[in-house]
Write a protein that holds these residues in place. Structure first.
Motif, PDB file in Angstrom:
ATOM      1  N   PHE A 385       0.665  -1.205   0.046  1.00  0.00           N
ATOM      2  CA  PHE A 385      -0.055  -0.249  -0.111  1.00  0.00           C
ATOM      3  C   PHE A 385       0.696   1.269   0.010  1.00  0.00           C
ATOM      4  N   ALA A 386       2.033   1.107   0.905  1.00  0.00           N
ATOM      5  CA  ALA A 386       2.895   2.268   0.931  1.00  0.00           C
ATOM      6  C   ALA A 386       3.565   2.593  -0.589  1.00  0.00           C
ATOM      7  N   ASP A 387       4.003   1.546  -1.184  1.00  0.00           N
ATOM      8  CA  ASP A 387       4.402   1.447  -2.541  1.00  0.00           C
ATOM      9  C   ASP A 387       3.568   2.138  -3.427  1.00  0.00           C
ATOM     10  N   VAL A 388       2.183   1.852  -3.413  1.00  0.00           N
ATOM     11  CA  VAL A 388       1.258   2.360  -4.218  1.00  0.00           C
ATOM     12  C   VAL A 388       1.255   3.939  -4.178  1.00  0.00           C
ATOM     13  N   ALA A 389       1.587   4.422  -2.748  1.00  0.00           N
ATOM     14  CA  ALA A 389       1.516   5.805  -2.454  1.00  0.00           C
ATOM     15  C   ALA A 389       2.742   6.478  -3.252  1.00  0.00           C
ATOM     16  N   ASP A 390       3.631   5.878  -3.136  1.00  0.00           N
ATOM     17  CA  ASP A 390       5.080   6.231  -3.997  1.00  0.00           C
ATOM     18  C   ASP A 390       4.920   6.137  -5.456  1.00  0.00           C
ATOM     19  N   TYR A 391       4.030   5.030  -6.066  1.00  0.00           N
ATOM     20  CA  TYR A 391       3.710   5.131  -7.342  1.00  0.00           C
ATOM     21  C   TYR A 391       3.061   6.258  -7.596  1.00  0.00           C
ATOM     22  N   SER A 392       2.064   6.870  -7.139  1.00  0.00           N
ATOM     23  CA  SER A 392       1.202   7.872  -7.191  1.00  0.00           C
ATOM     24  C   SER A 392       2.120   9.045  -7.377  1.00  0.00           C
ATOM     25  N   GLU A 393       2.850   9.556  -6.279  1.00  0.00           N
ATOM     26  CA  GLU A 393       3.782  10.448  -6.301  1.00  0.00           C
ATOM     27  C   GLU A 393       4.812  10.686  -7.619  1.00  0.00           C
ATOM     28  N   TRP A 394       5.452   9.270  -7.828  1.00  0.00           N
ATOM     29  CA  TRP A 394       6.111   9.330  -8.908  1.00  0.00           C
ATOM     30  C   TRP A 394       5.526   9.654 -10.229  1.00  0.00           C
ATOM     31  N   LYS A 395       4.124   9.290 -10.510  1.00  0.00           N
ATOM     32  CA  LYS A 395       3.757   9.335 -11.786  1.00  0.00           C
ATOM     33  C   LYS A 395       2.939  11.044 -11.758  1.00  0.00           C
ATOM     34  N   THR A 396       2.498  11.404 -10.615  1.00  0.00           N
ATOM     35  CA  THR A 396       1.886  12.593 -10.534  1.00  0.00           C
ATOM     36  C   THR A 396       2.454  13.718  -9.997  1.00  0.00           C
ATOM     37  N   GLY A 397       3.664  13.656  -9.229  1.00  0.00           N
ATOM     38  CA  GLY A 397       4.095  14.620  -8.371  1.00  0.00           C
ATOM     39  C   GLY A 397       3.409  15.200  -7.098  1.00  0.00           C
ATOM     40  N   ARG A 398       2.374  14.357  -6.866  1.00  0.00           N
ATOM     41  CA  ARG A 398       1.287  14.834  -5.569  1.00  0.00           C
ATOM     42  C   ARG A 398       1.469  13.680  -4.641  1.00  0.00           C
ATOM     43  N   ARG A 399       2.110  13.959  -3.264  1.00  0.00           N
ATOM     44  CA  ARG A 399       1.945  12.894  -2.336  1.00  0.00           C
ATOM     45  C   ARG A 399       0.738  12.892  -1.364  1.00  0.00           C
ATOM     46  N   ILE A 400      -0.070  11.799  -1.669  1.00  0.00           N
ATOM     47  CA  ILE A 400      -1.315  11.652  -1.032  1.00  0.00           C
ATOM     48  C   ILE A 400      -1.429  10.342  -0.091  1.00  0.00           C
ATOM     49  N   THR A 401      -0.618  10.123   0.731  1.00  0.00           N
ATOM     50  CA  THR A 401      -0.557   8.978   1.563  1.00  0.00           C
ATOM     51  C   THR A 401      -1.672   8.748   2.424  1.00  0.00           C
ATOM     52  N   GLY A 402      -2.203   9.760   2.909  1.00  0.00           N
ATOM     53  CA  GLY A 402      -3.327   9.496   3.609  1.00  0.00           C
ATOM     54  C   GLY A 402      -4.755   9.001   2.804  1.00  0.00           C
ATOM     55  N   ILE A 403      -4.867   9.641   1.725  1.00  0.00           N
ATOM     56  CA  ILE A 403      -6.052   9.274   0.648  1.00  0.00           C
ATOM     57  C   ILE A 403      -5.826   7.773   0.282  1.00  0.00           C
ATOM     58  N   VAL A 404      -4.444   7.376   0.124  1.00  0.00           N
ATOM     59  CA  VAL A 404      -4.304   6.118  -0.634  1.00  0.00           C
ATOM     60  C   VAL A 404      -4.638   5.126   0.560  1.00  0.00           C
ATOM     61  N   PHE A 405      -4.219   5.334   1.752  1.00  0.00           N
ATOM     62  CA  PHE A 405      -4.500   4.255   2.822  1.00  0.00           C
ATOM     63  C   PHE A 405      -5.996   4.452   3.077  1.00  0.00           C
ATOM     64  N   ALA A 406      -6.585   5.774   3.164  1.00  0.00           N
ATOM     65  CA  ALA A 406      -8.016   5.759   3.428  1.00  0.00           C
ATOM     66  C   ALA A 406      -8.879   5.083   2.514  1.00  0.00           C
ATOM     67  N   THR A 407      -8.481   5.063   1.093  1.00  0.00           N
ATOM     68  CA  THR A 407      -9.544   4.457   0.233  1.00  0.00           C
ATOM     69  C   THR A 407      -9.041   2.920   0.454  1.00  0.00           C
ATOM     70  N   ILE A 408      -7.869   2.520   0.698  1.00  0.00           N
ATOM     71  CA  ILE A 408      -7.670   0.953   0.668  1.00  0.00           C
ATOM     72  C   ILE A 408      -8.537   0.649   2.157  1.00  0.00           C
ATOM     73  N   LEU A 409      -8.456   1.398   2.881  1.00  0.00           N
ATOM     74  CA  LEU A 409      -9.209   0.801   4.133  1.00  0.00           C
ATOM     75  C   LEU A 409     -10.675   0.980   3.995  1.00  0.00           C
ATOM     76  N   PHE A 410     -11.226   1.621   2.986  1.00  0.00           N
ATOM     77  CA  PHE A 410     -12.511   1.656   2.668  1.00  0.00           C
ATOM     78  C   PHE A 410     -12.932   0.521   1.930  1.00  0.00           C
ATOM     79  N   ALA A 411     -12.089  -0.044   1.159  1.00  0.00           N
ATOM     80  CA  ALA A 411     -12.114  -1.366   0.441  1.00  0.00           C
ATOM     81  C   ALA A 411     -12.021  -2.629   1.551  1.00  0.00           C
ATOM     82  N   LEU A 412     -11.186  -2.329   2.617  1.00  0.00           N
ATOM     83  CA  LEU A 412     -11.117  -3.321   3.841  1.00  0.00           C
ATOM     84  C   LEU A 412     -12.263  -3.452   4.564  1.00  0.00           C
TER      85      LEU A 412
END
Length: 496
Positions: A385-412
């Motif tokens: 999940f943390a790697d996905v947050a890195d991937y998002s920043e790598w692709k877009t230049g935006r760091r959205i760690t909280g939202i990545v984990f929150a949406t994954i927790l939504f799925a959980l």
């Protein structure tokens, strides 16, 4: 050393891990016992209990993304995520006890009480665990150190799960002295005190180091839009949904399996060989008796003791697999290890449908093999999940760690909601009746819900992993390129 290459101390990793140990006193009680608590202690019908769980967990799931947005925009001297672990600690402990207290209500009032306290507990769980989970992505930028941090986290979580699975029912019986409602309230009070202490330790021993780029502007719409274009996030979101359907469905019905399907005489004979029969003596027997892990003279707790040893032994095996996960992932990559682990776990779990009721050792042994194959995947998924947050920043230049984990927790939470509700509905559909002898059809439903049905959910997990794009090589490339960008920003230059 830069935040990207930060090596975390033993104290910080251990302190962080206690936060998830605390969370698992609620999480595993919810998974293993909440459905049976509602049906057999509170006296709520199985179908109503399933719907009640669905409502509470769906609310929690929808609150997670909101909490992610709030956490990403929290700014304190302690960081964005860490303060929430402290702020929610006391309310968590109070509501945890209320949710497992049987009030003097009946009918609709009882269902309403259970619904409200469950929703309150799930809200606090989200407000605590969403920021806590996001801390993995901001304590260090080193992908291997994150895997080690996740291993510490899930080692502590597995120990907590062992305690919850092994000691909850015996303590309920011991403290309740024949009054199940009293036993549940006192046992959850004990667990609540431990949660409070652990959360405070987590807050005091950890530090956030990774920050969003200084120029990043707040834009929830853009952040959520970027996620929908993020292939690894889509794979992990779907994986998590299916994964926790499995967790809720199987976890919530395993005690029914021991209570109604497993042959009680054969189970008692097996437990006698472990030295937990009612006529035993010695220090070991006395210690087990202190925690209620000895068969009563009237043999009324055979299923509870058998289930407790099933959980304790399963979690002990799981701990071994969790310890091995960091070594395996560093050598072979998270994706490869996760695919193999989930595939084997799917096959071994489905095999439970073939076990006869008196095959006690085979039941335990099959669970040990399933747990060992499944265990290495537990910390790896959260590190991914943390790697996905890195991937998002790598692709877009935006760091959205909280939202990545929150949406994954939504799925959980959605997976838990659906899995828990399906378990209740299946039991009702197959004709389950609480505290009564079950029909052959009802027993089939219990067996299917601990084997074939959850195995289908895990098969979906394997398919998602096959489509997950972040290989070991790409993971290291992203780490290096993000580290270079941050060094350039720190030096006042332009991102690489």
């Amino acid at each position: 050393m830069t935040a990207d290459g930060q090596k975390l101390s033993f104290i910080e990793k251990a302190g962080y891990s206690l936060g998830d140990a605390a969370a698992n006193f609620v999480f595993m009680t919810m998974i293993l016992f909440q459905l049976s608590f509602y049906t057999d202690t509170m006296g709520i019908a199985a179908a109503s209990a399933g719907t009640l769980l669905l409502v509470g967990r769906l609310w929690d799931a929808f609150f997670d993304p909101v909490m992610g947005v709030i956490a990403d925009r929290t700014n304190t001297r302690w960081g964005k995520f860490r303060p929430w672990v402290l702020w929610t600690a006391v309310p968590w402990a109070v509501v945890m006890v209320l949710a497992y207290t049987v009030p003097g209500f009946t009918g609709t009032s009882l269902v309403l009480y259970a619904t409200v306290t469950n929703i309150l507990l799930m809200t606090l769980y989200s407000a605590n665990n969403t920021p806590y989970s996001a801390m993995t992505g901001v304590m260090t930028g080193d992908v291997n150190e994150r895997t080690r941090l996740s291993s510490y986290r899930f080692f502590a979580a597995m120990v907590a799960q062992l305690v919850v699975g092994g000691f909850t029912l015996p303590l309920v019986a011991k403290l309740g002295q024949g009054n199940s409602a009293k036993g549940w309230q006192l046992t959850m009070g004990l667990w609540a005190v431990l949660c409070l202490v652990f959360f405070v330790i987590t807050f005091l021993t950890t530090k956030e180091r990774i920050q969003p780029p200084p120029s990043q502007q707040s834009s929830p719409k853009e952040d959520f839009g970027n996620l929908l274009k993020n292939g690894p996030w889509i794979a992990m979101f779907t994986l998590t949904l299916a994964h926790f359907v499995f967790v809720a469905m199987r976890g919530g019905t395993t005690f029914y399996y021991f209570g109604y399907y497993v042959d009680q005489d054969a189970l008692a004979a097996f437990l006698d060989q472990l030295g937990v029969g009612g006529g035993g003596t010695g220090a070991w027997h006395s210690l087990l008796n202190t925690f209620g892990l000895v068969i009563n003279a009237d043999r009324s707790n055979i299923a509870s003791v058998g289930f407790s040893f099933f959980q304790i032994s399963s979690q002990a095996v799981t701990i071994v697999g969790v310890i091995a996960s960091a070594f395996l992932s560093i050598r072979y990559g998270k994706k490869a290890v996760a695919i193999i682990g989930f595939t084997l776990a799917t096959l071994f779990m489905a095999a439970f449908i073939f076990l006869p009721p008196d095959a006690i050792f085979a039941t335990y042994a099959l669970e040990w093999i399933r747990a060992l194959s499944y265990a290495p995947t537990i910390p790896l998924i959260w590190a991914m999940f943390a790697d996905v947050a890195d991937y998002s920043e790598w692709k877009t230049g935006r760091r959205i760690t909280g939202i990545v984990f929150a949406t994954i927790l939504f799925a959980l939470k959605t997976g838990l909601s659906v899995g828990g509700a399906i378990a209740g509905w299946l039991l009702s559909g197959y004709g389950y009746q609480a505290n009564a002898a079950q029909t052959e059809r009802a027993l089939l439903g219990i067996r299917m819900t601990v084997s074939v049905y959850p195995a289908i959910a895990l098969a979906i997990v394997v398919v998602c992993l096959l489509g997950y794009q972040i290989s070991k090589q790409l993971n290291l490339q992203i780490q290096d390129e993000l580290a270079e960008r941050r060094r350039a920003l720190a030096a006042g230059g332009l991102p690489a």
